[in-house]
Scaffold this motif. Sequence first.
Motif, PDB file in Angstrom:
ATOM      1  N   VAL A 136       0.834  -1.204   0.000  1.00  0.00           N
ATOM      2  CA  VAL A 136       0.000   0.000   0.000  1.00  0.00           C
ATOM      3  C   VAL A 136       0.868   1.254   0.000  1.00  0.00           C
ATOM      4  N   ALA A 137       2.002   1.200   0.657  1.00  0.00           N
ATOM      5  CA  ALA A 137       2.925   2.337   0.675  1.00  0.00           C
ATOM      6  C   ALA A 137       3.836   2.263  -0.544  1.00  0.00           C
ATOM      7  N   ASP A 138       3.810   3.293  -1.381  1.00  0.00           N
ATOM      8  CA  ASP A 138       4.649   3.340  -2.577  1.00  0.00           C
ATOM      9  C   ASP A 138       6.120   3.265  -2.171  1.00  0.00           C
ATOM     10  N   GLN A 139       6.798   2.245  -2.667  1.00  0.00           N
ATOM     11  CA  GLN A 139       8.191   2.050  -2.275  1.00  0.00           C
ATOM     12  C   GLN A 139       9.119   3.114  -2.872  1.00  0.00           C
ATOM     13  N   ARG A 140       8.666   3.844  -3.867  1.00  0.00           N
ATOM     14  CA  ARG A 140       9.503   4.877  -4.455  1.00  0.00           C
ATOM     15  C   ARG A 140       9.351   6.213  -3.736  1.00  0.00           C
ATOM     16  N   GLY A 141       8.074   6.606  -3.465  1.00  0.00           N
ATOM     17  CA  GLY A 141       7.861   7.941  -2.925  1.00  0.00           C
ATOM     18  C   GLY A 141       7.260   7.986  -1.541  1.00  0.00           C
ATOM     19  N   LEU A 143       4.236   7.446  -0.695  1.00  0.00           N
ATOM     20  CA  LEU A 143       2.823   7.805  -0.686  1.00  0.00           C
ATOM     21  C   LEU A 143       1.966   6.582  -0.382  1.00  0.00           C
ATOM     22  N   ARG A 144       0.804   6.819   0.195  1.00  0.00           N
ATOM     23  CA  ARG A 144      -0.103   5.721   0.520  1.00  0.00           C
ATOM     24  C   ARG A 144      -1.101   5.544  -0.615  1.00  0.00           C
ATOM     25  N   ILE A 145      -1.083   4.369  -1.198  1.00  0.00           N
ATOM     26  CA  ILE A 145      -1.987   4.056  -2.306  1.00  0.00           C
ATOM     27  C   ILE A 145      -3.155   3.270  -1.732  1.00  0.00           C
ATOM     28  N   HIS A 146      -4.179   3.979  -1.267  1.00  0.00           N
ATOM     29  CA  HIS A 146      -5.333   3.329  -0.645  1.00  0.00           C
ATOM     30  C   HIS A 146      -5.972   2.306  -1.582  1.00  0.00           C
ATOM     31  N   LEU A 147      -5.891   2.574  -2.879  1.00  0.00           N
ATOM     32  CA  LEU A 147      -6.494   1.678  -3.869  1.00  0.00           C
ATOM     33  C   LEU A 147      -5.996   0.246  -3.703  1.00  0.00           C
ATOM     34  N   LEU A 148      -4.727   0.090  -3.297  1.00  0.00           N
ATOM     35  CA  LEU A 148      -4.149  -1.245  -3.196  1.00  0.00           C
ATOM     36  C   LEU A 148      -4.588  -1.983  -1.935  1.00  0.00           C
ATOM     37  N   GLU A 149      -5.399  -1.330  -1.104  1.00  0.00           N
ATOM     38  CA  GLU A 149      -6.089  -2.038  -0.035  1.00  0.00           C
ATOM     39  C   GLU A 149      -7.383  -2.670  -0.559  1.00  0.00           C
ATOM     40  N   GLN A 150      -7.903  -2.105  -1.636  1.00  0.00           N
ATOM     41  CA  GLN A 150      -9.153  -2.577  -2.218  1.00  0.00           C
ATOM     42  C   GLN A 150      -8.930  -3.542  -3.376  1.00  0.00           C
ATOM     43  N   VAL A 151      -7.825  -3.343  -4.081  1.00  0.00           N
ATOM     44  CA  VAL A 151      -7.476  -4.175  -5.239  1.00  0.00           C
ATOM     45  C   VAL A 151      -6.126  -4.812  -4.975  1.00  0.00           C
ATOM     46  N   GLU A 152      -6.082  -6.133  -4.924  1.00  0.00           N
ATOM     47  CA  GLU A 152      -4.811  -6.837  -4.746  1.00  0.00           C
ATOM     48  C   GLU A 152      -4.077  -6.879  -6.080  1.00  0.00           C
ATOM     49  N   GLN A 153      -2.868  -6.365  -6.076  1.00  0.00           N
ATOM     50  CA  GLN A 153      -2.061  -6.277  -7.291  1.00  0.00           C
ATOM     51  C   GLN A 153      -0.801  -7.116  -7.130  1.00  0.00           C
ATOM     52  N   TYR A 154      -0.580  -8.003  -8.069  1.00  0.00           N
ATOM     53  CA  TYR A 154       0.577  -8.899  -8.053  1.00  0.00           C
ATOM     54  C   TYR A 154       1.345  -8.708  -9.354  1.00  0.00           C
ATOM     55  N   LEU A 155       2.453  -7.963  -9.303  1.00  0.00           N
ATOM     56  CA  LEU A 155       3.185  -7.627 -10.514  1.00  0.00           C
ATOM     57  C   LEU A 155       4.168  -8.717 -10.905  1.00  0.00           C
TER      58      LEU A 155
END
Length: 269
Positions: A136-141, A143-155
């Motif tokens: 959820v926390a952007d590893q680059r900047g 920032l908190r990406i709340h969207l990734l609490e709602q959508v599981e993303q597996y890159l």
Amino acid sequence: MGDFQSATAVARRAGTQDFDVVLDQGWGLEDIPNGGYLLAVLGRAATELAGQTHPHVTAISGSFLQRGAPGPAVVSAEVLRAGRGVTQVRARLSQDGLPRVEALITLGRLSDDDPYWSASKPVALPPLAECPRSPVADQRGGLRIHLLEQVEQYLDPAGLGFLTGNPGGRAELAGWLRLADGSDWDPLSLVLALDCLPPVTYDLGVYGWAPTVQLSAYLRALPAPGPIRLRAAAAELGNGHVDVTVAAWDSKDRLVAQGTQIASVRLPG
């Protein structure tokens, strides 16, 4: 933070084509709602006008005029044409009396049938279990990406070189997506999905937020239950903008959604 259905819910004002909505902070970056989420809200209002004759958004094209914010908003919509095959709607999302997003929307009826013909081949990915879930926390900047609490993303691990300072240089990212509450994807949530992956500029070593200027989504079929696979790629970066083309395949390897967008990018130096 509500589920996708409640987060995109609209309430029609009696005797009008205006809808009240409350934009949910859980579907964006910090306090900035995701662009695909905003288009899905407009699509929800359009489906209310089209009714059961044409219950599905099949195409939506939106221009992002000003940044939206969590909280109350109004969607004003009008039916431009109601034909036998499609209904076409114009919709605008406003906050504090200012237009934020304007969209043209086509609605019809999608099916879960296999295509008559297709040259589309789903992106090759490792199994979902072998792809790390995005934090959820952007590893680059940070920032908190709340969207990734709602959508599981597996890159795809093959595209994560940017995390260690070794971007691949292809302007391409791919991965799996599924809704965190276990809900199945539908046409409106697919609009959101097309705007979920990190900026493809990360794979070029260009980091930072890439706000959407214009986004078009095309819905091709009702997705089968299960996670979807996405591939996002750019053709050119320059003059402060990047193009992004996205394709999504369902668990039956069918192309179910496509998207194109232009985003603003601040180049280093």
